[in-house]
Design an enzyme around this catalytic site. Structure first.
Site, PDB file in Angstrom:
ATOM      1  N   CYS A 110      17.047  47.743  -8.033  1.00 59.12           N
ATOM      2  CA  CYS A 110      15.736  47.154  -8.461  1.00 59.12           C
ATOM      3  C   CYS A 110      15.725  46.991 -10.019  1.00 59.12           C
ATOM      4  O   CYS A 110      15.864  48.054 -10.556  1.00 59.12           O
ATOM      5  CB  CYS A 110      14.540  48.026  -8.091  1.00 59.12           C
ATOM      6  SG  CYS A 110      12.879  47.561  -8.655  1.00 59.12           S
ATOM      7  N   TYR A 145      -4.137   2.551   8.727  1.00 60.45           N
ATOM      8  CA  TYR A 145      -3.261   1.246   8.314  1.00 60.45           C
ATOM      9  C   TYR A 145      -2.753   0.311   9.274  1.00 60.45           C
ATOM     10  O   TYR A 145      -2.481  -0.701   8.749  1.00 60.45           O
ATOM     11  CB  TYR A 145      -1.701   1.849   7.615  1.00 60.45           C
ATOM     12  CG  TYR A 145      -1.008   2.676   8.422  1.00 60.45           C
ATOM     13  CD1 TYR A 145      -0.326   2.223   9.363  1.00 60.45           C
ATOM     14  CD2 TYR A 145      -0.954   4.076   8.158  1.00 60.45           C
ATOM     15  CE1 TYR A 145       0.379   3.104  10.621  1.00 60.45           C
ATOM     16  CE2 TYR A 145       0.001   4.849   8.865  1.00 60.45           C
ATOM     17  CZ  TYR A 145       0.432   4.221  10.227  1.00 60.45           C
ATOM     18  OH  TYR A 145       1.383   5.153  10.726  1.00 60.45           O
ATOM     19  N   LYS A 152      11.010   3.131  -0.254  1.00 59.59           N
ATOM     20  CA  LYS A 152      11.203   4.455  -0.569  1.00 59.59           C
ATOM     21  C   LYS A 152      11.493   4.882  -1.956  1.00 59.59           C
ATOM     22  O   LYS A 152      12.299   4.174  -2.659  1.00 59.59           O
ATOM     23  CB  LYS A 152      12.190   5.127   0.401  1.00 59.59           C
ATOM     24  CG  LYS A 152      12.039   5.131   1.555  1.00 59.59           C
ATOM     25  CD  LYS A 152      11.039   6.305   2.377  1.00 59.59           C
ATOM     26  CE  LYS A 152      11.098   6.355   3.836  1.00 59.59           C
ATOM     27  NZ  LYS A 152      11.782   7.486   4.213  1.00 59.59           N
ATOM     28  N   CYS A 180      13.736  46.966  -2.773  1.00 67.68           N
ATOM     29  CA  CYS A 180      13.863  48.244  -3.648  1.00 67.68           C
ATOM     30  C   CYS A 180      13.360  49.324  -2.654  1.00 67.68           C
ATOM     31  O   CYS A 180      12.292  49.242  -2.057  1.00 67.68           O
ATOM     32  CB  CYS A 180      12.852  47.970  -4.659  1.00 67.68           C
ATOM     33  SG  CYS A 180      12.440  49.245  -5.685  1.00 67.68           S
ATOM     34  N   GLU A 237       0.970  -1.146  -0.213  1.00 67.28           N
ATOM     35  CA  GLU A 237       0.019   0.365   0.191  1.00 67.28           C
ATOM     36  C   GLU A 237       0.646   1.294   0.031  1.00 67.28           C
ATOM     37  O   GLU A 237       2.063   1.279   0.425  1.00 67.28           O
ATOM     38  CB  GLU A 237      -0.877  -0.130   1.306  1.00 67.28           C
ATOM     39  CG  GLU A 237      -0.093  -0.121   2.392  1.00 67.28           C
ATOM     40  CD  GLU A 237      -1.074  -0.354   3.578  1.00 67.28           C
ATOM     41  OE1 GLU A 237      -2.034  -0.875   3.529  1.00 67.28           O
ATOM     42  OE2 GLU A 237      -0.962   0.400   4.694  1.00 67.28           O
ATOM     43  N   CYS A 260       8.172  52.519  -8.252  1.00 71.95           N
ATOM     44  CA  CYS A 260       8.670  51.256  -8.957  1.00 71.95           C
ATOM     45  C   CYS A 260       7.184  50.857  -9.545  1.00 71.95           C
ATOM     46  O   CYS A 260       6.322  50.193  -8.763  1.00 71.95           O
ATOM     47  CB  CYS A 260       9.065  50.466  -7.806  1.00 71.95           C
ATOM     48  SG  CYS A 260       9.380  48.740  -8.236  1.00 71.95           S
ATOM     49  N   ASP A 270       2.795  10.597   3.199  1.00 73.09           N
ATOM     50  CA  ASP A 270       3.799  11.437   4.027  1.00 73.09           C
ATOM     51  C   ASP A 270       3.036  12.246   4.890  1.00 73.09           C
ATOM     52  O   ASP A 270       2.640  13.436   4.468  1.00 73.09           O
ATOM     53  CB  ASP A 270       4.649  12.236   3.298  1.00 73.09           C
ATOM     54  CG  ASP A 270       6.071  12.672   3.706  1.00 73.09           C
ATOM     55  OD1 ASP A 270       6.085  12.043   4.797  1.00 73.09           O
ATOM     56  OD2 ASP A 270       6.736  13.305   3.356  1.00 73.09           O
ATOM     57  N   CYS A 297      12.628  49.463 -11.552  1.00 72.60           N
ATOM     58  CA  CYS A 297      12.726  50.926 -11.567  1.00 72.60           C
ATOM     59  C   CYS A 297      14.215  51.441 -11.506  1.00 72.60           C
ATOM     60  O   CYS A 297      14.314  52.580 -11.497  1.00 72.60           O
ATOM     61  CB  CYS A 297      11.743  51.560 -10.495  1.00 72.60           C
ATOM     62  SG  CYS A 297      12.420  51.203  -8.855  1.00 72.60           S
ATOM     63  N   LYS A 331       2.743   4.697   1.106  1.00 76.51           N
ATOM     64  CA  LYS A 331       3.051   5.082   2.307  1.00 76.51           C
ATOM     65  C   LYS A 331       2.908   6.947   2.251  1.00 76.51           C
ATOM     66  O   LYS A 331       3.533   7.465   1.660  1.00 76.51           O
ATOM     67  CB  LYS A 331       4.716   5.011   2.463  1.00 76.51           C
ATOM     68  CG  LYS A 331       5.225   5.229   3.773  1.00 76.51           C
ATOM     69  CD  LYS A 331       6.513   4.804   4.000  1.00 76.51           C
ATOM     70  CE  LYS A 331       7.314   5.323   5.330  1.00 76.51           C
ATOM     71  NZ  LYS A 331       7.036   6.496   5.560  1.00 76.51           N
TER      72      LYS A 331
HETATM   73  S1  IVH Z   1       2.749   0.676   8.897  1.00 77.20           S
HETATM   74  C1  IVH Z   1       4.906  -1.042  13.101  1.00 77.20           C
HETATM   75  N1  IVH Z   1       1.656   1.472   6.832  1.00 77.20           N
HETATM   76  O1  IVH Z   1       5.485   5.663   8.054  1.00 77.20           O
HETATM   77  C2  IVH Z   1       4.525   0.289  12.008  1.00 77.20           C
HETATM   78  N2  IVH Z   1       3.016   2.778   7.948  1.00 77.20           N
HETATM   79  O2  IVH Z   1       8.458   5.413   8.500  1.00 77.20           O
HETATM   80  C3  IVH Z   1       3.614  -0.119  11.362  1.00 77.20           C
HETATM   81  N3  IVH Z   1       3.171   5.213   7.210  1.00 77.20           N
HETATM   82  O3  IVH Z   1       5.537   5.272  11.633  1.00 77.20           O
HETATM   83  C4  IVH Z   1       3.398   1.087  10.331  1.00 77.20           C
HETATM   84  N4  IVH Z   1       1.967   5.207   5.594  1.00 77.20           N
HETATM   85  O4  IVH Z   1       3.741   6.937  10.373  1.00 77.20           O
HETATM   86  C5  IVH Z   1       2.453   1.794   7.924  1.00 77.20           C
HETATM   87  N5  IVH Z   1       0.533   2.417   4.779  1.00 77.20           N
HETATM   88  C6  IVH Z   1       1.401   2.646   5.845  1.00 77.20           C
HETATM   89  C7  IVH Z   1       2.046   3.927   6.116  1.00 77.20           C
HETATM   90  C8  IVH Z   1       2.978   3.955   7.418  1.00 77.20           C
HETATM   91  C9  IVH Z   1       2.686   6.141   6.437  1.00 77.20           C
HETATM   92  C10 IVH Z   1       4.155   5.866   8.175  1.00 77.20           C
HETATM   93  C11 IVH Z   1       4.045   5.714   9.751  1.00 77.20           C
HETATM   94  C12 IVH Z   1       5.145   4.969   9.928  1.00 77.20           C
HETATM   95  C13 IVH Z   1       6.396   5.438   9.191  1.00 77.20           C
HETATM   96  C14 IVH Z   1       7.348   4.731   9.175  1.00 77.20           C
END
Ligand code: IVH
Length: 752
Positions: free
Chosen positions: A424, A242, A330, A476, A126, A482, A130, A427, A128
């Site tokens: 500037c 998750y 990553k 400026c 799945e 200007c 941010d 002007c 990840k």
């Molecule tokens: S599972 C035991 N699933 O990424 C930890 N984490 O770098 C289980 N994160 O601390 C984490 N998407 O904050 C999981 N689909 C996903 C995620 C995810 C983002 C974050 C989460 C975790 C961090 C680790």
């Protein structure tokens, strides 16, 4: 980071020294990231530090220990929130970067479980996202507590804030598919912000003169960790689930089944997900998501692979801080190399000069980038970026493209260090470095126009980045002569919190300005008269339809009457943002009174330019500085505006065209406490101190912090101390909380 030496060539002493340096650096960056929501380096650069540290410890095992960042996650909770001990620790994930890391991950699991090559082993893959992780506890289906990860063992109590997030149910829907809702259920997942929501939030923040965020992740973290939950409520936060923490009964026998249950209970999952059987299938998934990355509505920094069967997860267990049954794969920061063709300088409303990199267009993560921010003069010098250089452009989680570095080996022989203009470009006036910058200029300081042509910003609209630290902005000094500042000021004048003229957006304003149709605010209101017989001409010259021009004229007419606070804000005086404008309007009430007072104060200040005590400058000046929250710095910026004859004339010309309404104090008619000075002391029962203060102010009372002979009412709560004593000594009117509530609700008459 300095160039890294191969680990097997390090002496134990060198290794120890580097280890200490890395630990310090990682600790520093973790605090910035987790506690301040203000990272200084990209996630990729941070990951590189952690990777190096892990490699060092692997080769020199004596360096590792319980206090090493390799054994901990995140950072201790910040002060200001209650603390929550996680009953099941919130852990992190190991990282894979290369394909080989993924095949190793699968192979090591098979080895650990002693599975032969034929035995099936499924994974859920799945995205990840941010954001920041959150644990939400439900008891009997009701949300009782929510906490951030903190250091994994203890996080911050953000329950009130989390209740405001739409994606998170306050009560769980169940029983579902014949199964009841577990009596105890801790749902874990990520709080995040979509890219478009992030951009809209930043735009609104900039207009309000408030903090703009560097990327969606910081915006989400900053929004969740507000001590005032009503601020969180106004932020576009989302959540996906998750995993889980404590559970009174299992959600299923596999990860996929449990995910399904979470969805049935009302949670959003991280999608698109896929069930994969082999390392090859995981890699296919990784590539498929990677290809969609730029077009997903949210930022992702990788994908996560989890062993599907929960009994196998149980057997695999955890290392110090990461599960063996899952890993994060990553994506590299979205970077690309291109040629820096030129450095152009943008001039903002208050004259700030911002350098912009003009690039040979290049695709970075699926988005065409032709411009990127170079932030400011110091940044160019620090990175030694030169025109003609091959540069690395990055769109990591950050939406605003930036220049990471230049590639020294590809530098043309004749490339010269960039000389920041001292004048500037618009002007020709002298541009000087200023030392004090305030937040309400954040918007213009690093604004890069039309930096990309994809989803993020409509062409021609500014992309805002975070405010730069003090002292690096060159400005400026041309003021009104200007043209660049003039057009930016006009754009500000018509912006949403100012005159808010629909149909007179950035592009149109630039066009009208360049055609000489609108040169100053008053021109907006004479546009129709001047162009009346020539409507056809304006249509042909601007390319707008007749209907749209008529609509524009109607929108301008609708704004011919305006509130005093909006007018003050619209003038774009330095440091006078929305809040200051309101304070001024509330104090002076009519435009005439305000204008006269400002002119008088400016005269007083001109005669006493260095005096630090406002009372000694003059009456009008002292009155201005006495308004709560208006300091000498803000006052002097206003004086600088009113000192200029051309500004005063410009304002007069504008006022000849419009009607400015007297400022309406919010609903104080019939208020029994209007104009009264109130002090609250002790603990109030029915409301918090800030609520009490806001309510009193909305009724026209002034809330003071200390008791004096001028105090009208002292409202005494439980455990009131010296203020109550003093009030008694002074013979002031003392009210209980209930008496105060009755007074403001009109139940009782004002005491004598
Ligand atoms: S599972 C035991 N699933 O990424 C930890 N984490 O770098 C289980 N994160 O601390 C984490 N998407 O904050 C999981 N689909 C996903 C995620 C995810 C983002 C974050 C989460 C975790 C961090 C680790």
């Amino acid at each position: 980071m300095a160039a890294t030496q191969a680990i097997d060539t390090l002496t134990p002493e060198d290794a120890q020294a580097e280890h200490a340096r890395l630990v310090a650096e990682i600790t520093h960056h973790r605090a910035l990231y987790y506690q301040k929501d203000a990272p200084e380096i990209s996630d990729a650069a941070y990951d590189a530090l952690e990777k190096r540290l892990a490699a060092l410890e692997k080769h020199f095992p004596t360096l590792a220990g319980a206090h090493s960042p390799t054994a901990t996650v995140g950072a201790a909770p910040a002060a200001g929130f209650g603390k929550v001990k996680h009953r099941v620790p919130m852990l992190s994930l190991g990282n894979a970067f290369e394909d080989e890391d993924v095949t190793d991950f699968v192979a090591s699991i098979r080895r650990f479980l002693v599975l032969d090559d034929e035995a099936p082993l499924d994974f859920v893959a799945e995205p990840k996202i941010d954001g920041l992780s959150l644990s939400i506890r439900y008891e009997d289906g009701r949300l009782v507590q929510a906490a951030t990860r903190g250091d994994g063992a203890e996080g911050e109590d953000v329950t009130a804030n989390v209740r405001t997030i739409d994606d998170i149910p306050n009560t769980l829907t169940g029983p579902v598919s014949g199964k009841g809702t577990p009596a105890v259920l801790e749902v874990r997942g990520e709080v995040y912000m979509r890219r478009e929501d992030f951009l809209a939030l930043n735009k609104a923040q900039a207009e309000k003169g408030e903090k703009v965020f560097a990327n969606p992740r910081n915006a989400a973290a900053g929004s969740l960790r507000q001590l005032d939950a009503s601020i969180t409520a106004g932020r576009p936060l989302r959540f996906f689930a998750y995993t889980w923490g404590e559970l009174s009964e299992p959600l299923g026998t596999t990860q996929s089944e449990s995910r399904q249950r979470l969805a049935e209970l009302g949670f959003t999952l991280s999608e698109p997900s896929r069930l994969c059987r082999t390392a090859e299938e995981l890699l296919d998934y990784y590539r498929a998501i990677g290809a969609q990355r730029a077009t997903l509505p949210f930022d992702i920094d990788g994908v996560v692979y989890k062993v599907d069967r929960l009994d196998l997860q149980e057997r695999l267990g955890f290392r110090t801080r990461t599960p063996r049954w899952a890993t994060a794969h990553k994506y590299p920061a979205e970077q690309a190399q291109t040629i820096l063709k030129a450095i152009s300088i943008q001039v903002g409303r208050t004259g700030a000069l911002t350098p912009v990199a003009e690039l040979e267009p290049i695709t970075v993560g699926g988005v065409v980038v032709s411009r990127a921010t170079l932030h400011n003069e110091d940044e160019i010098r620090r990175k030694d970026v030169r025109v003609g250089d091959t540069v690395i452009v990055q769109r990591a989680g950050d939406v605003i493209p930036q220049i990471v570095s230049s590639v020294a080996s590809l530098r043309p022989a004749d490339a010269k260090p960039y000389e920041f203009p001292t004048h500037c470009p618009a002007c020709g006036s002298l541009a000087v470095r200023s030392t004090a910058e305030k937040a309400d200029m954040a918007a213009e300081m690093a604004a890069v126009e039309g930096g990309t042509d994809a989803a993020e910003a409509p062409p021609g609209e500014s992309i805002e980045t975070a405010a730069e630290p003090d002292g690096v902005v060159r400005r400026c000094t041309g003021g009104l002569i200007c043209p660049a500042q003039a057009v930016e000021r006009l754009i500000h004048f018509t912006s949403r919190l100012a005159f808010d003229i629909e149909g007179l957006g950035i592009e149109r304003m630039r066009l009208f300005f360049s055609q000489g149709r609108i040169r100053e605010p008053a021109d907006i209101f004479t546009l129709e008269k001047r162009e009346d017989e020539r409507l056809d001409r304006i249509v042909t010259m601007t390319g707008f339809g007749k209907k749209s021009v008529e609509k524009l004229f109607a929108a301008i007419e609708a704004r011919r009457t305006i509130g005093l606070d909006r007018l003050i804000y619209a003038l774009g005086i330095r440091q006078v943002g929305e809040a200051t404008a309101k304070l001024l309007a509330r104090h002076y009430l009519t435009v005439d009174h305000w204008q006269e007072s400002m002119i008088k104060a400016a005269q007083e200040r001109a005669a006493q330019p260095t005096e630090r005590k406002p009372e000694l400058v003059g009456e009008a000046y002292a009155e201005l500085c006495a308004i709560e929250q208006i300091g000498v710095g803000v006052a002097d910026d206003m004086m600088a505006f009113f000192r200029e004859e051309h500004n005063r004339a410009l304002l007069d010309r504008l006022l000849a065209q419009i009607t400015v309404e007297t400022y309406q104090r919010p609903s104080t008619t019939g208020s029994p406490v209007v104009g009264k000075t109130v002090v609250f002391t002790g603990t109030l029962e029915t409301m918090g101190r800030s609520e009490a203060k806001a309510k009193a102010e909305s009724l026209g009372a002034k809330v003071a912090g200390s008791v004096s002979a001028k105090t009208d009412y002292v409202v005494v709560g439980a455990d009131a101390g010296s203020k109550a004593t003093k009030a008694r000594e002074l013979g002031l009117t003392i009210l209980t909380e209930q008496e105060w509530v009755d007074l403001i609700s009109g139940k009782t008459a004002a005491p004598e």
